[in-house]
Scaffold this motif. Sequence first.
Motif, PDB file in Angstrom:
ATOM      1  N   UNK A 157     -14.008   7.002   5.494  1.00 62.38           N
ATOM      2  CA  UNK A 157     -12.921   5.986   5.060  1.00 62.38           C
ATOM      3  C   UNK A 157     -13.066   5.023   6.373  1.00 62.38           C
ATOM      4  N   UNK A 158     -13.063   5.560   7.565  1.00 60.55           N
ATOM      5  CA  UNK A 158     -13.385   4.506   8.623  1.00 60.55           C
ATOM      6  C   UNK A 158     -14.413   3.699   8.482  1.00 60.55           C
TER       7      UNK A 158
ATOM      8  N   UNK B 197       0.827  -0.873  -0.032  1.00 63.21           N
ATOM      9  CA  UNK B 197       0.104  -0.023  -0.024  1.00 63.21           C
ATOM     10  C   UNK B 197       0.938   1.418   0.149  1.00 63.21           C
ATOM     11  N   UNK B 198       1.060   1.618  -1.028  1.00 62.37           N
ATOM     12  CA  UNK B 198       1.900   3.152  -1.478  1.00 62.37           C
ATOM     13  C   UNK B 198       0.770   4.323  -1.059  1.00 62.37           C
ATOM     14  N   UNK B 199       1.030   4.510   0.048  1.00 62.10           N
ATOM     15  CA  UNK B 199      -0.050   5.911   0.426  1.00 62.10           C
ATOM     16  C   UNK B 199       0.634   7.199   0.164  1.00 62.10           C
ATOM     17  N   UNK B 200      -0.271   8.107   0.068  1.00 55.56           N
ATOM     18  CA  UNK B 200       0.120   9.467  -0.351  1.00 55.56           C
ATOM     19  C   UNK B 200       1.001  10.199   0.728  1.00 55.56           C
TER      20      UNK B 200
ATOM     21  N   UNK C 243      -7.378   6.587  -2.446  1.00 57.41           N
ATOM     22  CA  UNK C 243      -8.077   5.373  -1.537  1.00 57.41           C
ATOM     23  C   UNK C 243      -8.779   4.215  -2.187  1.00 57.41           C
ATOM     24  N   UNK C 244      -9.527   4.605  -3.165  1.00 55.39           N
ATOM     25  CA  UNK C 244     -10.482   3.327  -3.589  1.00 55.39           C
ATOM     26  C   UNK C 244      -9.625   2.627  -4.440  1.00 55.39           C
TER      27      UNK C 244
ATOM     28  N   UNK D 142     -17.208  11.569  -1.232  1.00 55.83           N
ATOM     29  CA  UNK D 142     -16.650  12.421  -1.810  1.00 55.83           C
ATOM     30  C   UNK D 142     -15.431  13.164  -1.086  1.00 55.83           C
ATOM     31  N   UNK D 143     -15.534  13.370   0.026  1.00 53.30           N
ATOM     32  CA  UNK D 143     -14.571  14.100   0.833  1.00 53.30           C
ATOM     33  C   UNK D 143     -13.367  13.302   0.971  1.00 53.30           C
ATOM     34  N   UNK D 144     -13.257  12.076   0.764  1.00 51.71           N
ATOM     35  CA  UNK D 144     -12.118  11.230   0.669  1.00 51.71           C
ATOM     36  C   UNK D 144     -11.131  11.964  -0.046  1.00 51.71           C
ATOM     37  N   UNK D 145     -11.474  12.489  -1.278  1.00 52.14           N
ATOM     38  CA  UNK D 145     -10.525  13.123  -2.093  1.00 52.14           C
ATOM     39  C   UNK D 145      -9.579  14.093  -1.525  1.00 52.14           C
TER      40      UNK D 145
END
Length: 449
Positions: free
Chosen positions: A405-406, A22-25, A433-434, A424-427
Amino acid sequence: MSGHGTPIPMTSARSGPLKGEARVPGDKSISHRSLILGAMAIGETRITGLLEGEDVLDTAKAMRAFGAEVNDLGDGEWSVHGIGVGGFAEPSQVIDCGNSGTGVRLIMGAMATQPITATFTGDASLNKRPMGRVTDPLAEFGAQSFGRSGGRLPMTIVGAREPVPVRYVVPVPSAQVKSAVLLAGLNAPGKTVVIEKEATRDHTERMLQGFGAELSVAETDEGREITLTGQPELSPQAIAVPRDPSSAAFPVCAALIVEGSEITVPGVSQNPTRNGLYTTLVEMGADITFENPREEGGEPVADLRVRASLTNGIEVPTDRAPSMIDEYPILAVVAALSEGTTTMRGIKELRVKECDRIDAMARGLEACGVRIEEDEDSLIVHGLGRGGVPGGATCESHLDHRIAMAFMVLGMASQKPVSVDDGAPIATSFPVFEPLMAELGAQIRRDNR
Protein backbone atom coordinates in the motif's frame (compact mmCIF):
# COMPACT_ATOMS: atom_id res chain seq x y z
CA MET A 1 3.95 -14.89 -4.42
CA SER A 2 1.19 -14.29 -1.94
CA GLY A 3 0.68 -16.99 0.61
CA HIS A 4 -3.03 -16.73 -0.18
CA GLY A 5 -2.92 -17.43 -3.93
CA THR A 6 -1.79 -16.03 -7.26
CA PRO A 7 0.24 -12.80 -7.15
CA ILE A 8 -1.62 -9.63 -8.13
CA PRO A 9 0.79 -7.12 -9.72
CA MET A 10 -0.49 -3.56 -9.32
CA THR A 11 0.44 -0.11 -10.65
CA SER A 12 -0.37 3.34 -9.28
CA ALA A 13 -0.16 6.42 -11.50
CA ARG A 14 -0.10 10.15 -10.75
CA SER A 15 -3.54 11.22 -9.55
CA GLY A 16 -5.57 14.38 -9.71
CA PRO A 17 -6.83 15.86 -6.43
CA LEU A 18 -8.30 13.26 -4.05
CA LYS A 19 -11.75 14.23 -2.79
CA GLY A 20 -14.47 12.69 -0.64
CA GLU A 21 -14.92 10.54 2.43
CA ALA A 22 -12.71 7.55 3.20
CA ARG A 23 -14.60 5.08 5.40
CA VAL A 24 -11.69 2.83 6.30
CA PRO A 25 -12.25 -0.61 7.89
CA GLY A 26 -12.42 -1.39 11.59
CA ASP A 27 -9.29 -1.51 13.70
CA LYS A 28 -7.39 -4.76 13.17
CA SER A 29 -5.88 -4.92 16.67
CA ILE A 30 -9.25 -4.44 18.36
CA SER A 31 -10.97 -6.87 15.97
CA HIS A 32 -8.56 -9.69 16.87
CA ARG A 33 -8.94 -9.04 20.58
CA SER A 34 -12.74 -8.79 20.38
CA LEU A 35 -12.98 -12.29 18.93
CA ILE A 36 -10.48 -13.85 21.35
CA LEU A 37 -11.88 -12.28 24.51
CA GLY A 38 -15.42 -12.90 23.30
CA ALA A 39 -14.50 -16.59 23.06
CA MET A 40 -13.13 -16.51 26.63
CA ALA A 41 -16.27 -14.89 28.11
CA ILE A 42 -19.42 -16.71 29.21
CA GLY A 43 -22.36 -15.80 26.95
CA GLU A 44 -22.82 -13.82 23.74
CA THR A 45 -20.55 -10.94 22.72
CA ARG A 46 -21.82 -8.75 19.87
CA ILE A 47 -19.25 -6.97 17.71
CA THR A 48 -20.04 -4.22 15.18
CA GLY A 49 -17.56 -2.75 12.71
CA LEU A 50 -15.33 -5.84 12.76
CA LEU A 51 -12.55 -5.73 10.18
CA GLU A 52 -13.37 -8.50 7.71
CA GLY A 53 -9.86 -8.83 6.30
CA GLU A 54 -8.15 -12.20 5.95
CA ASP A 55 -6.11 -11.81 9.15
CA VAL A 56 -9.17 -11.31 11.34
CA LEU A 57 -11.21 -13.97 9.53
CA ASP A 58 -8.40 -16.44 10.29
CA THR A 59 -8.71 -15.55 14.00
CA ALA A 60 -12.48 -16.14 13.80
CA LYS A 61 -11.83 -19.60 12.32
CA ALA A 62 -9.33 -20.31 15.10
CA MET A 63 -11.85 -19.42 17.82
CA ARG A 64 -14.33 -21.84 16.22
CA ALA A 65 -11.63 -24.52 16.23
CA PHE A 66 -11.18 -24.00 19.99
CA GLY A 67 -14.92 -24.48 20.57
CA ALA A 68 -16.50 -21.01 20.49
CA GLU A 69 -19.54 -20.33 18.32
CA VAL A 70 -18.65 -17.46 15.98
CA ASN A 71 -21.26 -16.17 13.54
CA ASP A 72 -21.14 -13.55 10.79
CA LEU A 73 -24.43 -11.65 11.01
CA GLY A 74 -23.68 -9.42 8.00
CA ASP A 75 -22.67 -5.76 7.55
CA GLY A 76 -19.68 -6.08 9.87
CA GLU A 77 -21.72 -7.42 12.78
CA TRP A 78 -20.59 -10.63 14.45
CA SER A 79 -21.70 -12.77 17.37
CA VAL A 80 -19.37 -14.80 19.60
CA HIS A 81 -20.80 -17.30 22.08
CA GLY A 82 -17.92 -17.75 24.49
CA ILE A 83 -16.88 -20.82 26.43
CA GLY A 84 -15.19 -19.12 29.36
CA VAL A 85 -11.66 -18.71 30.68
CA GLY A 86 -10.06 -22.16 30.65
CA GLY A 87 -12.83 -23.57 28.45
CA PHE A 88 -10.99 -24.02 25.16
CA ALA A 89 -11.39 -27.43 23.51
CA GLU A 90 -8.43 -29.08 21.82
CA PRO A 91 -8.62 -28.34 18.07
CA SER A 92 -8.82 -31.30 15.71
CA GLN A 93 -6.88 -29.56 12.93
CA VAL A 94 -3.82 -27.36 12.52
CA ILE A 95 -4.61 -23.67 13.21
CA ASP A 96 -3.71 -21.64 10.10
CA CYS A 97 -3.24 -17.97 11.00
CA GLY A 98 -2.44 -16.90 7.43
CA ASN A 99 -0.36 -13.71 7.46
CA SER A 100 -1.22 -12.55 10.96
CA GLY A 101 1.57 -12.23 13.52
CA THR A 102 -0.88 -10.59 15.92
CA GLY A 103 -3.42 -13.39 15.56
CA VAL A 104 -1.02 -16.28 16.08
CA ARG A 105 0.81 -14.73 19.05
CA LEU A 106 -2.36 -13.72 20.88
CA ILE A 107 -4.01 -17.09 20.29
CA MET A 108 -0.90 -18.89 21.53
CA GLY A 109 -1.13 -16.86 24.72
CA ALA A 110 -4.84 -17.56 25.18
CA MET A 111 -4.41 -21.35 24.95
CA ALA A 112 -1.00 -21.75 26.62
CA THR A 113 -2.36 -22.07 30.16
CA GLN A 114 -5.05 -24.59 29.24
CA PRO A 115 -4.45 -28.38 29.25
CA ILE A 116 -4.68 -28.74 25.47
CA THR A 117 -2.30 -29.02 22.54
CA ALA A 118 -2.50 -27.02 19.32
CA THR A 119 -0.35 -26.74 16.21
CA PHE A 120 -0.02 -23.39 14.43
CA THR A 121 1.08 -22.51 10.91
CA GLY A 122 0.75 -19.60 8.49
CA ASP A 123 1.63 -18.39 5.04
CA ALA A 124 5.19 -18.15 3.70
CA SER A 125 5.71 -14.75 5.33
CA LEU A 126 4.37 -15.66 8.78
CA ASN A 127 6.36 -18.92 8.85
CA LYS A 128 9.57 -16.87 8.63
CA ARG A 129 8.75 -14.71 11.66
CA PRO A 130 10.27 -15.44 15.10
CA MET A 131 7.93 -16.81 17.77
CA GLY A 132 10.50 -17.16 20.57
CA ARG A 133 9.62 -13.73 21.92
CA VAL A 134 6.20 -15.19 22.81
CA THR A 135 7.03 -18.83 23.55
CA ASP A 136 9.79 -17.84 26.02
CA PRO A 137 7.43 -16.10 28.47
CA LEU A 138 4.73 -18.74 27.88
CA ALA A 139 7.25 -21.35 29.04
CA GLU A 140 7.38 -19.57 32.40
CA PHE A 141 3.69 -20.40 32.85
CA GLY A 142 4.52 -24.06 32.16
CA ALA A 143 3.70 -24.30 28.45
CA GLN A 144 5.96 -26.19 26.04
CA SER A 145 6.63 -25.30 22.40
CA PHE A 146 8.06 -27.37 19.56
CA GLY A 147 8.77 -25.56 16.30
CA ARG A 148 11.25 -25.21 13.49
CA SER A 149 14.77 -23.88 14.03
CA GLY A 150 14.87 -20.28 15.18
CA GLY A 151 11.52 -20.68 16.93
CA ARG A 152 9.52 -20.50 13.71
CA LEU A 153 6.22 -21.95 12.53
CA PRO A 154 4.84 -24.54 12.10
CA MET A 155 4.84 -24.90 15.87
CA THR A 156 3.04 -27.04 18.42
CA ILE A 157 2.16 -25.58 21.82
CA VAL A 158 1.45 -27.96 24.71
CA GLY A 159 -0.55 -25.99 27.24
CA ALA A 160 0.33 -25.98 30.92
CA ARG A 161 -1.76 -28.42 32.97
CA GLU A 162 -0.97 -26.61 36.22
CA PRO A 163 -0.09 -23.05 35.15
CA VAL A 164 1.63 -20.68 37.52
CA PRO A 165 1.42 -16.87 37.42
CA VAL A 166 4.48 -15.00 36.20
CA ARG A 167 6.20 -11.66 36.54
CA TYR A 168 7.59 -10.75 33.13
CA VAL A 169 9.59 -7.77 31.91
CA VAL A 170 9.00 -7.36 28.16
CA PRO A 171 12.51 -7.11 26.63
CA VAL A 172 11.49 -5.11 23.54
CA PRO A 173 8.45 -2.84 23.04
CA SER A 174 5.80 -5.25 21.72
CA ALA A 175 2.06 -5.12 22.28
CA GLN A 176 1.85 -8.66 20.89
CA VAL A 177 4.18 -10.09 23.53
CA LYS A 178 2.54 -8.12 26.34
CA SER A 179 -0.92 -9.23 25.20
CA ALA A 180 0.06 -12.88 24.84
CA VAL A 181 1.34 -12.90 28.44
CA LEU A 182 -1.80 -11.19 29.75
CA LEU A 183 -4.07 -13.62 27.89
CA ALA A 184 -2.07 -16.54 29.29
CA GLY A 185 -2.37 -15.00 32.75
CA LEU A 186 -6.17 -15.16 32.55
CA ASN A 187 -6.13 -18.90 33.29
CA ALA A 188 -3.27 -18.85 35.82
CA PRO A 189 -4.09 -18.60 39.53
CA GLY A 190 -2.96 -15.51 41.41
CA LYS A 191 -1.54 -12.36 39.89
CA THR A 192 0.37 -12.15 36.63
CA VAL A 193 2.49 -9.01 36.26
CA VAL A 194 3.80 -7.60 32.97
CA ILE A 195 6.27 -4.72 32.94
CA GLU A 196 7.02 -2.75 29.79
CA LYS A 197 9.78 -0.16 29.74
CA GLU A 198 8.10 1.71 26.89
CA ALA A 199 4.32 1.91 26.62
CA THR A 200 2.79 0.07 23.65
CA ARG A 201 -0.79 -0.01 22.36
CA ASP A 202 -3.10 -0.69 25.28
CA HIS A 203 -6.14 -2.25 23.60
CA THR A 204 -5.73 -5.51 25.53
CA GLU A 205 -5.73 -3.77 28.91
CA ARG A 206 -8.74 -1.63 28.02
CA MET A 207 -10.69 -4.59 26.70
CA LEU A 208 -9.82 -6.89 29.60
CA GLN A 209 -11.21 -4.29 31.98
CA GLY A 210 -14.29 -3.95 29.78
CA PHE A 211 -14.92 -7.70 29.99
CA GLY A 212 -14.69 -7.52 33.80
CA ALA A 213 -11.14 -8.71 34.51
CA GLU A 214 -9.40 -7.31 37.59
CA LEU A 215 -6.50 -5.38 36.06
CA SER A 216 -4.50 -2.41 37.28
CA VAL A 217 -1.76 -0.28 35.71
CA ALA A 218 0.91 1.62 37.64
CA GLU A 219 4.00 3.60 36.69
CA THR A 220 7.02 2.29 38.59
CA ASP A 221 10.80 2.69 38.48
CA GLU A 222 10.92 -0.39 36.25
CA GLY A 223 8.34 0.96 33.81
CA ARG A 224 4.65 0.53 33.15
CA GLU A 225 3.48 -2.31 35.43
CA ILE A 226 0.28 -4.19 34.55
CA THR A 227 -1.17 -6.55 37.16
CA LEU A 228 -3.88 -9.07 36.21
CA THR A 229 -5.74 -11.32 38.64
CA GLY A 230 -6.19 -14.74 37.05
CA GLN A 231 -9.18 -17.03 36.61
CA PRO A 232 -11.94 -14.41 36.42
CA GLU A 233 -15.33 -15.01 34.84
CA LEU A 234 -15.43 -12.63 31.90
CA SER A 235 -18.77 -11.03 31.03
CA PRO A 236 -19.86 -10.76 27.38
CA GLN A 237 -19.80 -7.30 25.84
CA ALA A 238 -21.22 -5.19 23.03
CA ILE A 239 -18.16 -3.89 21.17
CA ALA A 240 -18.15 -1.15 18.53
CA VAL A 241 -14.81 -1.39 16.72
CA PRO A 242 -13.42 2.07 15.80
CA ARG A 243 -11.81 2.62 12.40
CA ASP A 244 -8.19 1.54 12.14
CA PRO A 245 -5.63 4.40 12.40
CA SER A 246 -3.06 2.22 10.62
CA SER A 247 -5.37 1.72 7.64
CA ALA A 248 -6.48 5.38 7.73
CA ALA A 249 -2.81 6.33 7.35
CA PHE A 250 -2.85 5.42 3.65
CA PRO A 251 -5.68 7.69 2.41
CA VAL A 252 -4.54 10.39 4.86
CA CYS A 253 -0.98 10.39 3.54
CA ALA A 254 -2.17 10.14 -0.06
CA ALA A 255 -4.27 13.28 0.42
CA LEU A 256 -1.30 15.10 1.96
CA ILE A 257 1.02 14.44 -1.00
CA VAL A 258 -1.42 14.80 -3.94
CA GLU A 259 -1.80 18.49 -4.76
CA GLY A 260 -5.29 19.97 -4.32
CA SER A 261 -6.65 17.06 -2.25
CA GLU A 262 -9.12 17.33 0.63
CA ILE A 263 -10.71 14.28 2.28
CA THR A 264 -12.42 13.31 5.51
CA VAL A 265 -11.88 10.06 7.38
CA PRO A 266 -14.65 9.50 9.96
CA GLY A 267 -14.45 7.70 13.30
CA VAL A 268 -10.70 6.99 13.45
CA SER A 269 -9.26 5.68 16.71
CA GLN A 270 -7.28 8.32 18.59
CA ASN A 271 -5.89 5.97 21.19
CA PRO A 272 -2.73 7.73 22.43
CA THR A 273 -0.74 4.51 22.11
CA ARG A 274 -1.59 4.43 18.37
CA ASN A 275 -1.54 8.03 17.11
CA GLY A 276 2.20 8.68 16.79
CA LEU A 277 2.00 9.01 13.00
CA TYR A 278 -0.58 11.77 13.18
CA THR A 279 1.47 13.70 15.74
CA THR A 280 4.49 13.35 13.45
CA LEU A 281 2.65 14.45 10.32
CA VAL A 282 1.39 17.60 12.05
CA GLU A 283 4.95 18.36 13.17
CA MET A 284 6.03 18.03 9.51
CA GLY A 285 3.46 20.66 8.52
CA ALA A 286 0.48 18.50 7.56
CA ASP A 287 -2.93 20.17 7.51
CA ILE A 288 -4.98 17.69 9.56
CA THR A 289 -7.83 18.69 11.84
CA PHE A 290 -9.41 16.36 14.40
CA GLU A 291 -13.14 16.99 14.55
CA ASN A 292 -15.98 15.70 16.74
CA PRO A 293 -13.82 13.91 19.35
CA ARG A 294 -15.81 11.25 21.22
CA GLU A 295 -15.57 7.77 22.73
CA GLU A 296 -16.78 4.59 21.02
CA GLY A 297 -16.37 1.10 22.47
CA GLY A 298 -14.08 2.39 25.21
CA GLU A 299 -11.72 3.99 22.69
CA PRO A 300 -11.28 7.71 21.85
CA VAL A 301 -12.15 8.50 18.21
CA ALA A 302 -12.36 11.58 15.97
CA ASP A 303 -13.18 12.52 12.40
CA LEU A 304 -10.11 13.59 10.42
CA ARG A 305 -10.13 16.34 7.81
CA VAL A 306 -7.00 16.26 5.64
CA ARG A 307 -5.81 18.79 3.06
CA ALA A 308 -2.81 18.57 0.73
CA SER A 309 0.21 20.09 2.44
CA LEU A 310 3.82 21.02 1.84
CA THR A 311 5.71 19.03 4.47
CA ASN A 312 9.22 19.26 5.85
CA GLY A 313 11.58 16.56 7.06
CA ILE A 314 12.06 16.13 10.80
CA GLU A 315 13.80 13.84 13.25
CA VAL A 316 11.10 11.55 14.64
CA PRO A 317 11.55 11.09 18.40
CA THR A 318 12.83 7.60 19.14
CA ASP A 319 10.41 7.11 22.02
CA ARG A 320 7.49 7.61 19.63
CA ALA A 321 8.23 4.40 17.74
CA PRO A 322 5.93 2.07 19.73
CA SER A 323 2.92 4.29 18.98
CA MET A 324 3.47 4.22 15.21
CA ILE A 325 5.52 1.10 14.49
CA ASP A 326 3.23 -0.03 11.64
CA GLU A 327 3.16 3.42 10.04
CA TYR A 328 6.84 3.90 9.23
CA PRO A 329 6.49 2.54 5.66
CA ILE A 330 3.90 5.17 4.72
CA LEU A 331 5.76 7.85 6.68
CA ALA A 332 8.82 7.08 4.54
CA VAL A 333 6.70 7.86 1.46
CA VAL A 334 5.64 11.24 2.87
CA ALA A 335 9.28 11.89 3.80
CA ALA A 336 10.37 11.22 0.21
CA LEU A 337 8.00 13.95 -0.99
CA SER A 338 8.93 16.42 1.77
CA GLU A 339 11.58 19.12 1.78
CA GLY A 340 14.70 18.13 3.68
CA THR A 341 15.69 15.02 5.58
CA THR A 342 13.52 12.81 7.77
CA THR A 343 15.31 10.63 10.32
CA MET A 344 13.58 7.63 11.89
CA ARG A 345 15.46 5.88 14.71
CA GLY A 346 14.61 3.19 17.24
CA ILE A 347 12.79 1.12 14.62
CA LYS A 348 14.68 -2.20 14.58
CA GLU A 349 11.34 -3.90 15.35
CA LEU A 350 10.48 -3.26 11.67
CA ARG A 351 13.05 -5.85 10.66
CA VAL A 352 10.93 -8.68 12.11
CA LYS A 353 7.49 -7.66 10.85
CA GLU A 354 5.78 -9.34 7.87
CA CYS A 355 9.11 -8.67 6.16
CA ASP A 356 12.19 -6.59 6.89
CA ARG A 357 10.31 -3.32 6.40
CA ILE A 358 13.39 -1.10 6.69
CA ASP A 359 15.08 -2.96 3.85
CA ALA A 360 11.90 -3.21 1.76
CA MET A 361 11.22 0.53 1.93
CA ALA A 362 14.86 1.47 1.41
CA ARG A 363 15.26 -0.67 -1.71
CA GLY A 364 11.93 0.42 -3.20
CA LEU A 365 12.49 4.12 -2.56
CA GLU A 366 16.01 3.90 -4.00
CA ALA A 367 14.59 2.27 -7.12
CA CYS A 368 12.21 5.23 -7.41
CA GLY A 369 15.10 7.73 -7.23
CA VAL A 370 15.15 8.63 -3.52
CA ARG A 371 18.42 8.76 -1.55
CA ILE A 372 18.29 6.57 1.57
CA GLU A 373 20.57 5.83 4.50
CA GLU A 374 19.94 2.95 6.89
CA ASP A 375 21.41 0.88 9.65
CA GLU A 376 20.03 -1.87 11.86
CA ASP A 377 17.85 0.51 13.86
CA SER A 378 17.18 3.51 11.61
CA LEU A 379 16.05 4.81 8.24
CA ILE A 380 16.96 8.24 6.88
CA VAL A 381 15.06 9.60 3.87
CA HIS A 382 16.41 12.57 1.91
CA GLY A 383 13.25 14.22 0.62
CA LEU A 384 12.86 15.52 -2.94
CA GLY A 385 9.87 17.78 -2.28
CA ARG A 386 6.39 17.69 -3.78
CA GLY A 387 6.51 16.18 -7.27
CA GLY A 388 10.23 15.47 -6.98
CA VAL A 389 10.23 11.66 -6.83
CA PRO A 390 10.99 10.16 -10.28
CA GLY A 391 9.17 6.84 -9.65
CA GLY A 392 8.99 4.42 -12.57
CA ALA A 393 10.08 1.32 -10.65
CA THR A 394 8.54 -2.02 -9.79
CA CYS A 395 8.97 -2.57 -6.05
CA GLU A 396 8.81 -5.85 -4.16
CA SER A 397 6.02 -6.13 -1.59
CA HIS A 398 7.67 -9.11 0.17
CA LEU A 399 4.19 -10.49 1.05
CA ASP A 400 3.65 -7.38 3.20
CA HIS A 401 0.36 -5.50 2.98
CA ARG A 402 1.75 -2.23 4.32
CA ILE A 403 4.72 -2.22 1.92
CA ALA A 404 2.36 -2.80 -1.03
CA MET A 405 0.00 0.00 0.00
CA ALA A 406 2.86 2.40 0.74
CA PHE A 407 4.23 2.09 -2.78
CA MET A 408 0.75 2.42 -4.27
CA VAL A 409 0.45 5.75 -2.44
CA LEU A 410 3.90 6.81 -3.68
CA GLY A 411 2.80 6.25 -7.27
CA MET A 412 -0.05 8.77 -6.85
CA ALA A 413 2.45 11.64 -6.50
CA SER A 414 5.51 10.40 -8.45
CA GLN A 415 6.55 11.62 -11.88
CA LYS A 416 6.18 8.13 -13.35
CA PRO A 417 3.90 5.26 -12.21
CA VAL A 418 5.07 2.95 -9.42
CA SER A 419 4.30 -0.79 -9.45
CA VAL A 420 4.43 -3.62 -6.92
CA ASP A 421 5.07 -7.23 -7.82
CA ASP A 422 2.20 -8.49 -5.62
CA GLY A 423 -0.65 -6.52 -4.08
CA ALA A 424 -2.58 -9.59 -2.95
CA PRO A 425 -1.46 -9.27 0.73
CA ILE A 426 -3.39 -5.97 0.98
CA ALA A 427 -6.53 -8.07 1.55
CA THR A 428 -5.17 -9.23 4.91
CA SER A 429 -5.84 -5.85 6.55
CA PHE A 430 -7.56 -3.52 4.06
CA PRO A 431 -9.76 -5.55 1.70
CA VAL A 432 -11.49 -2.44 0.30
CA PHE A 433 -8.28 -0.47 -0.33
CA GLU A 434 -8.58 -0.40 -4.11
CA PRO A 435 -12.25 0.64 -4.43
CA LEU A 436 -11.94 3.13 -1.55
CA MET A 437 -8.92 4.84 -3.11
CA ALA A 438 -10.52 4.75 -6.57
CA GLU A 439 -13.62 6.50 -5.20
CA LEU A 440 -11.37 9.28 -3.90
CA GLY A 441 -9.83 9.61 -7.37
CA ALA A 442 -6.67 7.49 -7.20
CA GLN A 443 -5.39 5.76 -10.33
CA ILE A 444 -4.59 2.17 -9.31
CA ARG A 445 -4.85 -0.77 -11.68
CA ARG A 446 -4.19 -4.47 -11.55
CA ASP A 447 -1.68 -5.61 -14.17
CA ASN A 448 -2.37 -8.72 -16.20
CA ARG A 449 0.63 -10.98 -16.61
